[in-house]
Design an enzyme around this catalytic site. Sequence first.
Site, PDB file in Angstrom:
ATOM      1  N   ASP A  66       0.815  -1.216   0.000  1.00 38.14           N
ATOM      2  CA  ASP A  66       0.000   0.000   0.000  1.00 38.14           C
ATOM      3  C   ASP A  66       0.847   1.263   0.000  1.00 38.14           C
ATOM      4  O   ASP A  66       2.058   1.225   0.222  1.00 38.14           O
ATOM      5  CB  ASP A  66      -0.955   0.007   1.201  1.00 38.14           C
ATOM      6  CG  ASP A  66      -0.331  -0.552   2.477  1.00 38.14           C
ATOM      7  OD1 ASP A  66       0.909  -0.579   2.573  1.00 38.14           O
ATOM      8  OD2 ASP A  66      -1.090  -0.961   3.379  1.00 38.14           O
ATOM      9  N   ASN A 135      -7.946  -2.649  13.965  1.00 35.81           N
ATOM     10  CA  ASN A 135      -9.323  -2.963  13.546  1.00 35.81           C
ATOM     11  C   ASN A 135      -9.371  -4.202  12.642  1.00 35.81           C
ATOM     12  O   ASN A 135     -10.398  -4.502  12.045  1.00 35.81           O
ATOM     13  CB  ASN A 135      -9.952  -1.755  12.831  1.00 35.81           C
ATOM     14  CG  ASN A 135      -9.217  -1.381  11.546  1.00 35.81           C
ATOM     15  OD1 ASN A 135      -8.218  -2.013  11.196  1.00 35.81           O
ATOM     16  ND2 ASN A 135      -9.709  -0.376  10.849  1.00 35.81           N
ATOM     17  N   HIS A 137      -7.506  -4.700   9.883  1.00 38.11           N
ATOM     18  CA  HIS A 137      -7.180  -4.503   8.457  1.00 38.11           C
ATOM     19  C   HIS A 137      -5.896  -5.231   8.075  1.00 38.11           C
ATOM     20  O   HIS A 137      -5.008  -5.436   8.903  1.00 38.11           O
ATOM     21  CB  HIS A 137      -7.135  -3.017   8.070  1.00 38.11           C
ATOM     22  CG  HIS A 137      -5.951  -2.224   8.557  1.00 38.11           C
ATOM     23  ND1 HIS A 137      -6.036  -0.900   8.909  1.00 38.11           N
ATOM     24  CD2 HIS A 137      -4.640  -2.552   8.726  1.00 38.11           C
ATOM     25  CE1 HIS A 137      -4.849  -0.453   9.262  1.00 38.11           C
ATOM     26  NE2 HIS A 137      -3.985  -1.440   9.177  1.00 38.11           N
ATOM     27  N   GLU A 142      -9.823  -2.085   4.886  1.00 42.84           N
ATOM     28  CA  GLU A 142     -10.520  -1.825   6.137  1.00 42.84           C
ATOM     29  C   GLU A 142     -11.712  -2.782   6.287  1.00 42.84           C
ATOM     30  O   GLU A 142     -12.112  -3.430   5.308  1.00 42.84           O
ATOM     31  CB  GLU A 142     -10.994  -0.362   6.156  1.00 42.84           C
ATOM     32  CG  GLU A 142      -9.865   0.667   6.026  1.00 42.84           C
ATOM     33  CD  GLU A 142      -9.042   0.856   7.305  1.00 42.84           C
ATOM     34  OE1 GLU A 142      -8.879  -0.103   8.081  1.00 42.84           O
ATOM     35  OE2 GLU A 142      -8.544   1.980   7.503  1.00 42.84           O
TER      36      GLU A 142
HETATM   37  C1  F6R Z   1       1.377  -1.385   6.112  1.00 40.05           C
HETATM   38  C2  F6R Z   1       0.140  -2.157   6.192  1.00 40.05           C
HETATM   39  C3  F6R Z   1      -0.678  -2.163   7.435  1.00 40.05           C
HETATM   40  C4  F6R Z   1       0.169  -2.456   8.687  1.00 40.05           C
HETATM   41  C5  F6R Z   1      -0.712  -2.464   9.932  1.00 40.05           C
HETATM   42  C6  F6R Z   1       0.100  -2.671  11.187  1.00 40.05           C
HETATM   43  O1  F6R Z   1       1.978  -1.539   4.845  1.00 40.05           O
HETATM   44  O2  F6R Z   1      -0.232  -2.751   5.233  1.00 40.05           O
HETATM   45  O3  F6R Z   1      -1.697  -3.124   7.309  1.00 40.05           O
HETATM   46  O4  F6R Z   1       0.788  -3.695   8.542  1.00 40.05           O
HETATM   47  O5  F6R Z   1      -1.398  -1.246  10.027  1.00 40.05           O
HETATM   48  O6  F6R Z   1       0.956  -1.581  11.383  1.00 40.05           O
HETATM   49  P1  F6R Z   1       2.013  -1.585  12.578  1.00 40.05           P
HETATM   50  O7  F6R Z   1       2.986  -2.651  12.296  1.00 40.05           O
HETATM   51  O8  F6R Z   1       2.640  -0.214  12.508  1.00 40.05           O
HETATM   52  O9  F6R Z   1       1.239  -1.828  13.826  1.00 40.05           O
END
Ligand code: F6R
Length: 252
Positions: A66, A135, A137, A142
Amino acid sequence: MYKIFETVDEVSRYTARRILNRVEHKPGAVLGLATGSTMEPVYEHLVQGVRQAQVNMSQLTTFNLDEYIGLGATHTQSYSHYMRRHLFDRLSLSEEKVHLPDGMSNHAEQACRAYSQAISALGGLDLQLLGIGSNGHIGFNEPHTSFASRTHVVELSEQTRIDNGRFFTDQAEVPTHAMTLGIQDILEAKEIMLVITGRHKADIVAKLFHSGVDEALPASALKRHHDATIVLDSEAAALLPHQGFNAKATAG
Ligand code: F6R
């Protein structure tokens, strides 16, 4: 499969080792990569592992999950910047072989379609690395994103913008939209590793464990995959029913 380690360091070392095994076995592998705090120690171990074992990474191709819409590659909070800082520059990966969704594109829908197609054209992802949002994701898919989704533009949920606000000086600077690989794209990877660490993720881990396959919880899509490993530290696993087990999940 759930794999639980005591510490973040052990989780990261194990994950990096699995990635290296893939690349050693198939130098031209196609990897799906994630950003975020969870991945920082994973990439640290990966860089060290590549240097120690002198693994040839020159044939590797990568696709990130992403990117924020509206943050260019030079913005320090863009995922492009993150990847160069933590991995690409340190491994001297060639620019033509690393890919991120183009959050600055004037033709976003076209760019999204081309992104999913570029992955398919290379035979799909050999290994997809994932983190999870509080959440549920995965990527920026989402809750209630269709499991049939391909790369698309997403409006970030309030929860995700609050969670990611810690990286920005002001909450108002957190972008409202992003581009993300879709859940169908993720599920087509041959192997998936979802890495989850920290006590703040224990609730979502327990929820995921007990959940059925449900679009309200994007990470539950992984229960449909034949080779998905959820790698946890003891803090993230704290609310699981049988702490310390390394076995096939029975719930969900
Ligand atoms: C980032 C991504 C997100 C993160 C998730 C956890 O490229 O795809 O899904 O993996 O938000 O983020 P952290 O590791 O910062 O808790």
